[in-house]
Scaffold this active site. Structure first.
Site, PDB file in Angstrom:
ATOM      1  N   HIS A  15       0.678  -1.285   0.042  1.00  0.00           N
ATOM      2  CA  HIS A  15       0.069  -0.098  -0.063  1.00  0.00           C
ATOM      3  C   HIS A  15       0.855   1.120  -0.009  1.00  0.00           C
ATOM      4  O   HIS A  15       2.007   1.127   0.461  1.00  0.00           O
ATOM      5  CB  HIS A  15      -0.707  -0.079   1.284  1.00  0.00           C
ATOM      6  CG  HIS A  15      -2.100  -1.027   1.054  1.00  0.00           C
ATOM      7  ND1 HIS A  15      -3.077  -1.082   2.038  1.00  0.00           N
ATOM      8  CD2 HIS A  15      -2.392  -1.777   0.376  1.00  0.00           C
ATOM      9  CE1 HIS A  15      -3.910  -2.099   1.731  1.00  0.00           C
ATOM     10  NE2 HIS A  15      -3.534  -2.598   0.704  1.00  0.00           N
ATOM     11  N   GLU A  56       0.937   4.062   2.053  1.00  0.00           N
ATOM     12  CA  GLU A  56       1.576   4.466   3.253  1.00  0.00           C
ATOM     13  C   GLU A  56       2.827   3.404   3.587  1.00  0.00           C
ATOM     14  O   GLU A  56       3.820   4.199   4.078  1.00  0.00           O
ATOM     15  CB  GLU A  56       0.385   3.942   4.229  1.00  0.00           C
ATOM     16  CG  GLU A  56      -0.781   4.992   4.280  1.00  0.00           C
ATOM     17  CD  GLU A  56      -1.892   4.017   3.585  1.00  0.00           C
ATOM     18  OE1 GLU A  56      -1.577   3.511   2.465  1.00  0.00           O
ATOM     19  OE2 GLU A  56      -3.132   4.347   3.923  1.00  0.00           O
ATOM     20  N   ASP A  98     -15.267  -2.355 -37.067  1.00  0.00           N
ATOM     21  CA  ASP A  98     -13.843  -1.573 -36.906  1.00  0.00           C
ATOM     22  C   ASP A  98     -12.545  -2.900 -36.845  1.00  0.00           C
ATOM     23  O   ASP A  98     -11.357  -2.346 -37.018  1.00  0.00           O
ATOM     24  CB  ASP A  98     -13.914  -0.785 -35.682  1.00  0.00           C
ATOM     25  CG  ASP A  98     -14.521   0.319 -35.729  1.00  0.00           C
ATOM     26  OD1 ASP A  98     -15.222   0.505 -36.967  1.00  0.00           O
ATOM     27  OD2 ASP A  98     -14.673   0.870 -34.904  1.00  0.00           O
ATOM     28  N   LEU A 146      -7.948  -2.621 -29.330  1.00  0.00           N
ATOM     29  CA  LEU A 146      -8.212  -2.019 -28.033  1.00  0.00           C
ATOM     30  C   LEU A 146      -6.930  -2.398 -27.191  1.00  0.00           C
ATOM     31  O   LEU A 146      -7.165  -2.833 -25.952  1.00  0.00           O
ATOM     32  CB  LEU A 146      -9.479  -2.996 -27.764  1.00  0.00           C
ATOM     33  CG  LEU A 146     -10.766  -2.721 -28.461  1.00  0.00           C
ATOM     34  CD1 LEU A 146     -11.775  -3.518 -27.785  1.00  0.00           C
ATOM     35  CD2 LEU A 146     -11.350  -1.212 -28.696  1.00  0.00           C
TER      36      LEU A 146
HETATM   37  N1  LIG Z   1     -16.859   7.485 -32.544  1.00  0.00           N
HETATM   38  C1  LIG Z   1     -16.693   6.708 -31.424  1.00  0.00           C
HETATM   39  O1  LIG Z   1     -16.143   7.007 -30.385  1.00  0.00           O
HETATM   40  C2  LIG Z   1     -16.841   5.148 -32.017  1.00  0.00           C
HETATM   41  C3  LIG Z   1     -16.769   4.266 -30.886  1.00  0.00           C
HETATM   42  C4  LIG Z   1     -16.868   2.899 -30.810  1.00  0.00           C
HETATM   43  C5  LIG Z   1     -17.643   2.542 -32.182  1.00  0.00           C
HETATM   44  N2  LIG Z   1     -17.913   3.631 -33.199  1.00  0.00           N
HETATM   45  C6  LIG Z   1     -18.528   3.286 -34.348  1.00  0.00           C
HETATM   46  O2  LIG Z   1     -19.680   2.683 -33.910  1.00  0.00           O
HETATM   47  C7  LIG Z   1     -20.278   1.810 -34.981  1.00  0.00           C
HETATM   48  C8  LIG Z   1     -20.901   0.615 -34.057  1.00  0.00           C
HETATM   49  O3  LIG Z   1     -21.864   0.851 -33.263  1.00  0.00           O
HETATM   50  P1  LIG Z   1     -23.159   0.023 -33.096  1.00  0.00           P
HETATM   51  O4  LIG Z   1     -24.082   1.050 -32.338  1.00  0.00           O
HETATM   52  O5  LIG Z   1     -23.553  -0.297 -34.462  1.00  0.00           O
HETATM   53  O6  LIG Z   1     -22.877  -1.193 -32.199  1.00  0.00           O
HETATM   54  P2  LIG Z   1     -22.353  -1.348 -30.755  1.00  0.00           P
HETATM   55  O7  LIG Z   1     -22.928  -0.658 -29.744  1.00  0.00           O
HETATM   56  O8  LIG Z   1     -20.949  -1.324 -30.759  1.00  0.00           O
HETATM   57  O9  LIG Z   1     -22.545  -2.788 -30.629  1.00  0.00           O
HETATM   58  C9  LIG Z   1     -23.995  -3.243 -30.440  1.00  0.00           C
HETATM   59  C10 LIG Z   1     -24.166  -4.568 -30.418  1.00  0.00           C
HETATM   60  O10 LIG Z   1     -23.634  -5.140 -29.078  1.00  0.00           O
HETATM   61  C11 LIG Z   1     -24.413  -6.017 -28.479  1.00  0.00           C
HETATM   62  N3  LIG Z   1     -24.732  -6.145 -27.348  1.00  0.00           N
HETATM   63  C12 LIG Z   1     -25.021  -6.929 -26.240  1.00  0.00           C
HETATM   64  N4  LIG Z   1     -25.530  -6.292 -25.137  1.00  0.00           N
HETATM   65  C13 LIG Z   1     -25.893  -5.027 -25.453  1.00  0.00           C
HETATM   66  C14 LIG Z   1     -26.830  -4.194 -24.794  1.00  0.00           C
HETATM   67  N5  LIG Z   1     -27.087  -4.457 -23.281  1.00  0.00           N
HETATM   68  N6  LIG Z   1     -26.676  -2.946 -25.226  1.00  0.00           N
HETATM   69  C15 LIG Z   1     -26.372  -2.676 -26.522  1.00  0.00           C
HETATM   70  N7  LIG Z   1     -25.777  -3.813 -27.480  1.00  0.00           N
HETATM   71  C16 LIG Z   1     -25.518  -4.783 -26.604  1.00  0.00           C
HETATM   72  C17 LIG Z   1     -25.628  -6.341 -29.566  1.00  0.00           C
HETATM   73  O11 LIG Z   1     -25.431  -7.348 -30.769  1.00  0.00           O
HETATM   74  P3  LIG Z   1     -25.688  -8.802 -29.965  1.00  0.00           P
HETATM   75  O12 LIG Z   1     -27.062  -8.868 -29.713  1.00  0.00           O
HETATM   76  O13 LIG Z   1     -25.506  -9.745 -31.245  1.00  0.00           O
HETATM   77  O14 LIG Z   1     -25.077  -9.093 -28.857  1.00  0.00           O
HETATM   78  C18 LIG Z   1     -25.660  -4.970 -30.326  1.00  0.00           C
HETATM   79  O15 LIG Z   1     -26.095  -5.210 -31.663  1.00  0.00           O
HETATM   80  C19 LIG Z   1     -19.216   1.497 -35.768  1.00  0.00           C
HETATM   81  O16 LIG Z   1     -19.284   2.331 -37.000  1.00  0.00           O
HETATM   82  C20 LIG Z   1     -18.102   1.821 -35.237  1.00  0.00           C
HETATM   83  O17 LIG Z   1     -17.040   2.440 -35.990  1.00  0.00           O
HETATM   84  C21 LIG Z   1     -17.572   4.898 -32.893  1.00  0.00           C
END
Ligand SMILES: NC(=O)c1ccc[n+]([C@@H]2O[C@H](COP(=O)([O-])OP(=O)(O)OC[C@H]3O[C@@H](n4cnc5c(N)ncnc54)[C@H](OP(=O)(O)O)[C@@H]3O)[C@@H](O)[C@H]2O)c1
Length: 383
Positions: free
Chosen positions: A69, A71, A219, A223
């Site tokens: 820790h 401290e 994408d 990560l």
């Molecule tokens: N600009 C940014 O900061 C940023 C960051 C990340 C992504 N992006 C962009 O966002 C796009 C993808 O976004 P998106 O909205 O299509 O997908 P997403 O939010 O990444 O994923 C959605 C999927 O996750 C699964 N999921 C499981 N549990 C969930 C829950 N409780 N709530 C919501 N989803 C859940 C579902 O698929 P299942 O039911 O099959 O599990 C759902 O269809 C891409 O174009 C990417 O490039 C941008």
């Protein structure tokens, strides 16, 4: 009841100096934020004032994995100089026995005259008992110095203890036309190089990065942290994937050895796909279904049980929307960029206006800054 010992000499109190020292202790604690396992990332500074000049004789911060820790580290550095000194600690010193004894006992044994704390520890094994042990030994205790800053620094620890889930921070990059990416095809960088680097650095202060499978499919992200010198600080990757759609050919699977890969599915997911993911090195967890896919409350409870404290949710829109609607967001970083995506974009928060966060009484703007051509705004959930 045993009599309280009198402090050897009454320490002088200068509230402004206390705040400056606590700010420095908070900066030290931040060094291992996200890397202290189930323990809080604490900072500690020990200061002696012989004559008029205060001298820092010990500095410590929680080591990776949570031990030693802060401290203990600071006292070891101070040695004999800790006698009669003041210790600044960003969280109440622990009262529970652990290997080598508790921190409150170590401070008593070292003979410090005063302890300045930022906030009490909500962990029931310590809560109030750490300060009580110090006072019982005749040590002067001041609590609540930079308490709000400390509550933010220890938000993961506090959430895990009091809510049974990690602290959840959402990060989204938004184009000038309110989009976060393209629906299909090539991955699109919305923000600039400076924001990319800033986000890479932010990742090092979390123990998990979480995204939805939609983001993975569009994408194919890694990560990880790739900044020179920080490659070893990649958090665990958490994928919300109710139907086990994560491709075995994805970069996440290819780099499964870089950092833990946790995939959450529902019991309805194809068992062959689940087995294939597990055989590829992913840790697969089954949780019940919930709005949008998985029950996110359950996902977060499992993460807390696994010892994770700080989730960095990096999208996409559906996940952001579910977190918001489930009342599971504690902090939000919005990066607004000047680029325009156009009509084939994915709208931020699944159509829910992001300005809702700015207007919501649930969130408070605590920071805004230009990052290259982008504008960062940081919001925290109001208490
Ligand atoms: N600009 C940014 O900061 C940023 C960051 C990340 C992504 N992006 C962009 O966002 C796009 C993808 O976004 P998106 O909205 O299509 O997908 P997403 O939010 O990444 O994923 C959605 C999927 O996750 C699964 N999921 C499981 N549990 C969930 C829950 N409780 N709530 C919501 N989803 C859940 C579902 O698929 P299942 O039911 O099959 O599990 C759902 O269809 C891409 O174009 C990417 O490039 C941008």
């Amino acid at each position: 009841m045993p009599a309280r010992k009198k402090p050897a000499e009454e320490p002088r109190i200068d509230p402004d100096f206390d705040r400056r020292m606590m700010a420095a202790a908070l900066r030290l604690g931040r060094r291992n934020l996200g890397w202290t396992g189930k323990n809080p990332a604490v900072g500690c500074i020990i200061v002696r004032t012989d004559g008029d000049t205060p001298v820092v004789v010990g500095r410590g911060w929680t080591a990776p994995g949570g031990r030693p820790h802060a401290e203990r580290e600071a006292l070891d550095m101070a040695g004999e100089a800790a006698k009669g000194a003041t210790a600044y600690v960003t969280l109440e010193p622990c009262a529970h026995r652990q290997k080598g004894g508790s921190c409150s006992a170590a401070l008593v044994e070292a003979g410090v005259a005063r302890v300045v704390g930022a906030m009490a520890d909500p962990d029931p094994r310590t809560a109030g008992k750490g300060y009580a042990a110090l006072e019982k030994a005749g040590i002067a205790v001041t609590d609540g110095v930079l308490a709000a800053e400390a509550a933010l620094a220890h938000s993961g620890h506090i959430a895990r203890i009091t809510k049974g889930r990690p602290h959840v921070t959402l990060k989204l990059a938004i184009s000038a036309d309110g989009m976060i990416g393209k629906r299909e095809g090539e991955r699109m960088m919305i923000t600039g190089k400076q924001t990319f680097d800033a986000v890479q650095r932010m990742r090092t202060e979390f123990d998990t990065i979480m995204v939805g499978i939609g983001t993975v499919l569009v994408d194919d992200p890694r990560l990880t942290v790739r900044l020179p010198g920080l490659e070893g600080r990649s958090p665990a990757r958490v994928i919300l994937d109710a139907n086990a759609r994560l491709p075995l050919t994805s970069k996440l699977i290819a780099e499964v050895g870089v950092a833990p890969l946790l995939v959450f599915v529902t019991p309805a997911a194809d068992p062959d796909k689940v087995v294939a993911l597990a055989e590829s090195g992913a840790k697969v967890f089954e949780v019940p279904p919930g709005p949008g896919g998985l029950d996110l409350g359950e996902v977060l409870a499992v993460l807390a049980e696994e010892g994770y404290q700080r989730v960095f949710a990096e999208g996409g829109a559906e996940v952001a929307s579910s977190l918001m609607q489930g009342g599971l967001l504690d902090e939000v970083y919005l990066f607004r960029a000047p680029v325009v995506v156009g009509p084939d974009g994915v709208r931020a928060l699944g159509g829910m206006a992001l300005s809702a966060i700015a207007r919501s009484p649930r969130f408070r703007l605590i920071e805004s800054a230009a990052v290259g051509e982008d504008m960062m705004r940081r919001y925290v959930r109001a208490a």
